[in-house]
Structure formats: C-alpha cells, structure tokens
Write an enzyme that holds these catalytic residues in place. Structure first.
Site, PDB file in Angstrom:
ATOM      1  N   THR A 198       4.104  -6.655  -1.115  1.00  0.00           N
ATOM      2  CA  THR A 198       4.402  -7.471  -2.295  1.00  0.00           C
ATOM      3  C   THR A 198       3.496  -7.096  -3.467  1.00  0.00           C
ATOM      4  O   THR A 198       2.281  -7.118  -3.342  1.00  0.00           O
ATOM      5  CB  THR A 198       4.210  -8.956  -1.966  1.00  0.00           C
ATOM      6  OG1 THR A 198       4.908  -9.276  -0.767  1.00  0.00           O
ATOM      7  CG2 THR A 198       4.702  -9.826  -3.108  1.00  0.00           C
ATOM      8  N   HIS A 224       6.630  -1.590   1.710  1.00  0.00           N
ATOM      9  CA  HIS A 224       7.673  -2.406   2.327  1.00  0.00           C
ATOM     10  C   HIS A 224       8.802  -2.581   1.315  1.00  0.00           C
ATOM     11  O   HIS A 224       8.623  -3.201   0.267  1.00  0.00           O
ATOM     12  CB  HIS A 224       7.127  -3.769   2.725  1.00  0.00           C
ATOM     13  CG  HIS A 224       6.094  -3.707   3.810  1.00  0.00           C
ATOM     14  ND1 HIS A 224       5.304  -4.786   4.130  1.00  0.00           N
ATOM     15  CD2 HIS A 224       5.740  -2.713   4.660  1.00  0.00           C
ATOM     16  CE1 HIS A 224       4.496  -4.446   5.131  1.00  0.00           C
ATOM     17  NE2 HIS A 224       4.735  -3.195   5.457  1.00  0.00           N
ATOM     18  N   MET A 319       1.678  -9.074   1.451  1.00  0.00           N
ATOM     19  CA  MET A 319       1.606 -10.216   2.347  1.00  0.00           C
ATOM     20  C   MET A 319       1.436  -9.750   3.787  1.00  0.00           C
ATOM     21  O   MET A 319       1.969  -8.727   4.187  1.00  0.00           O
ATOM     22  CB  MET A 319       2.889 -11.041   2.215  1.00  0.00           C
ATOM     23  CG  MET A 319       2.884 -12.347   2.991  1.00  0.00           C
ATOM     24  SD  MET A 319       4.417 -13.271   2.688  1.00  0.00           S
ATOM     25  CE  MET A 319       4.242 -13.634   0.941  1.00  0.00           C
ATOM     26  N   ASP A 322      -0.148  -5.933   7.848  1.00  0.00           N
ATOM     27  CA  ASP A 322       0.250  -4.562   8.162  1.00  0.00           C
ATOM     28  C   ASP A 322      -0.737  -3.590   7.517  1.00  0.00           C
ATOM     29  O   ASP A 322      -1.051  -3.711   6.328  1.00  0.00           O
ATOM     30  CB  ASP A 322       1.671  -4.295   7.664  1.00  0.00           C
ATOM     31  CG  ASP A 322       2.207  -2.945   8.113  1.00  0.00           C
ATOM     32  OD1 ASP A 322       1.781  -2.479   9.194  1.00  0.00           O
ATOM     33  OD2 ASP A 322       3.048  -2.371   7.399  1.00  0.00           O
TER      34      ASP A 322
END
Length: 380
Positions: A198, A224, A319, A322
């Site tokens: 994010t 992501h 967020m 990971d």
C-alpha cells in the site's frame, strides 16, 4: 472513535453495498454518499470525512478529476475502486498520481477468495487510510524528478500510523534515523531488491526516477498489485525513469541498470548462479505459508539463495508483514536491510515488521532513500 467515510459512486447499488460493509465495523461510519465527482468535492468540504472511497468512471465529473481537485482544496485520504482491465489500471495509476493513496478492484470477487475475506480487506484498508487523517505534516523538501502528477498534498498524509506490533507479533524496537548520505560503506553488491504494498506505486516512482541511467546493478521489485496492473505500472515507470523498467518474464537474465517488476498474480523467483542469474515466473498456488502473489518473502528468500549477502534489500510502505522473513534470510547471509521510516509511510506495516525484528540497519524518509541507495551502491 469511528472513522467517517464518504462513499462516491454513480451506482446506487454499489454505494449501498459499500455502506453495508463499512457500517458493520464499529470503527467505521459512512457519513455521506455522492453520485459523481462534483458532488464529492462539495461533500468533502461540508462533511470533512476521514476517508473517501471513489469510483473512477462517473458522469458530470470523473473520479480522477475529483481526486485532483479535492487534494488541491481539502486534502483527505482517498481509496479508489477500479476495474481489473488495462484501461482500469491506467486510470487507477492516474488517480494515484493525482493524490489517491490506495485502490481496490471494484468487483469484490476479485478482491479476495470469499466474502468475509473481501469484507475484512475493505474495512482494514479504509481504517488504515483513516489513520492518515489528522495533524498535517509541514511540507517536505522537493524530491528530484518526482512525477508532476504527485502532489504536495499527497505527501502531507505520509505520517505515523498506529503500531502493528499486535498484528505481527513483534516486540517494539526504537526506530533509528540517519543523516543524509555520505560515502559508501564499501560493501560488495550484486543486486538491489525492493518490496512494497500500500502506497508503493508512488514510493517506487519517487525512488526509481532518481536513479541514473548507468545504475550499476539489477533491481528486483515486488509490489502487491493485481496481474492486470503490473504491466501498465512497469510501462509507466519505464517512461519516467532513466533506467529500464519492465514487467519480469520467465527466463529474464538480470542486467545492470534494469529493473524487473514481479507480475501480479504470479511469483518471481531468482534461479541460476550469481554469475548468471535468471528469473523464473511461477504460479506458486501450492506453496505453503505464502499469502501474497507476488510475495516479497518468496522473492527475497530466493535472492538470498543465489546472491548470499551481496544484496541491499529495501522495504517500503505497505500493510502487513510480507518481507520480514525474506529480509531475515538476507540478513542471515550478511545483506544490508533498510526500511522506510514511519512518518513517510502510507501504512507503516511492512517496514515496521522488519524494524521491530531488528533486521533494518537504516530507517529512512522516502525523500532520502534514492540518494542513500546511490551513495551506498556507488551509482552516479
């Protein structure tokens, strides 16, 4: 205190659906609805919401134009809803350039594997952006070669969010800060690896556009992002950067001055040897303990196997956690790990997970990361 949300979409059905989901969370309250961008601008000024969810395509005024005007007049964190098409990807990236902080697919079945997962994801994303609302930061120094679409108002939202220690299970560790770059540490490198989620598209754009064309090492990027978005994002980065940027393909041989973006919905793994490294792009559906596609942990762990400690790993805004285990694998081989600092993260999740695990040697504001990388890796 509940975060107050304005829902903007020309579809009455979709507005009702989003409202029902958000109102299920006691920490979220929908305070208004708008059918187009023009109404959104008026209601943001009147209602002063903590977060806005915004459709891209609407009559009277589209979402991108509305984002641009809202960020210029009454800045507020904005979450875009978009279609998973090439055109949808381009429009969403335009919205992020205009000042939106995050996005989700408009079809909820594309968000997650089941309804509960989709509900939880939407609620958590909105709450994460709600934490951006509050005391505004003073203007930051101008970043060299920042995209002209990235507004100063967007940077005002890059400030602390709540701790994720409970979510990550990590113990709290003091964040270390460092002065501006000087000379290189003298460490040997063979690759630069960057992981983010994010807030990553703007962060990656900020960093990569500052690199010189003769950057001396390959760069591996894990963001992501849906599969239909990564190709468009790589093309956009390539247009704005002096280095070459591409969506990674199976069999790519790593070359200096080239950045390889992991394709969405797939896993990017480094194979071969440090002398002849190449990329494998796999589905990775059956991999245990792997949540994200692409996964920072998976890519970074493969980098550690091939390059050992000759790596600079950087974790940017995002967020969750990971990247923590991938950084742990790199760190155990002697690689350097840096993380974006809390104040400049859209969501201080991934960098905090790495910092709290005491893997990050440096915590840097976004505006200084590129110059520190160039100094450390002797790129000029």
């Amino acid at each position: 205190m509940a975060y107050r949300v304005l829902v903007v979409d020309d579809s009455t059905f979709f507005r009702r659906r989003v409202k029902e989901i958000l109102d299920q969370d006691p920490n979220l309250t929908v305070v208004g609805e708008a059918r187009n961008g023009e109404q959104a601008i008026t209601q943001v000024a009147e209602l002063k919401p903590d977060v806005v969810t915004m459709d891209v395509e609407m009559p009277v005024m589209d979402g991108i134009t509305a984002v641009r005007q809202i960020m210029a007049k009454t800045p507020v964190p904005i979450l875009m809803f978009s279609s998973l098409t090439h055109d949808g990807a381009e429009a969403t990236l335009d919205a992020l350039d205009a000042g939106a902080l995050d996005f989700l697919p408009k079809k909820f079945e594309d968000i997650a594997g089941n309804r509960k997962e989709a509900i939880d994801l939407l609620q958590s994303r909105v709450k994460a952006l709600g934490r951006r609302k509050g005391a505004m930061l003073s203007p930051r120094p101008t970043i060299a070669r920042t995209s002209p679409g990235t507004t100063a108002q967007t940077k005002q939202f890059l400030r602390p969010s709540r701790s994720l220690n409970e979510a990550t299970g990590a113990s709290s560790a003091p964040e270390r800060t460092f002065s501006r770059p000087g000379t290189s540490s003298g460490k040997q490198y063979k690759v630069l690896a960057i992981g983010t989620s994010t807030g990553g598209p703007v962060a990656l754009q900020t960093i990569l556009t500052a690199f010189p064309a003769n950057f001396p090492y390959p760069i591996l990027l894990v963001q992501h992002m849906p599969g239909t978005f990564t190709h468009a994002f790589a093309e956009r980065l390539n247009r704005g950067c002096q280095i070459d940027v591409k969506e990674a393909q199976h069999g790519d041989i790593l070359r200096p001055g080239h950045a390889y973006l992991a394709p969405g919905g797939k896993q990017m793994v480094v194979d071969g040897s440090a002398q002849m490294p190449r990329l494998s792009i796999v589905d990775g559906d059956n991999l245990p303990n792997v949540t994200y596609k692409p996964s920072v942990d998976l890519t970074f762990t493969s980098i550690a196997r091939v390059f050992g400690g000759d790596v600079l790993g950087v974790i940017l805004t995002g967020m969750g956690a990971d990247g923590r285990e991938g950084c742990r694998a790199l760190h155990s081989k002697g690689a350097k790990i840096w993380a974006q600092d809390e104040k400049t993260c859209v969501v201080y999740g991934m960098p905090q997970a790495v910092t709290s695990a005491r893997l990050a040697e440096k915590n840097l504001p976004l505006s200084e990361i590129a110059s520190h990388i160039c100094s450390e890796m002797r790129a000029s």
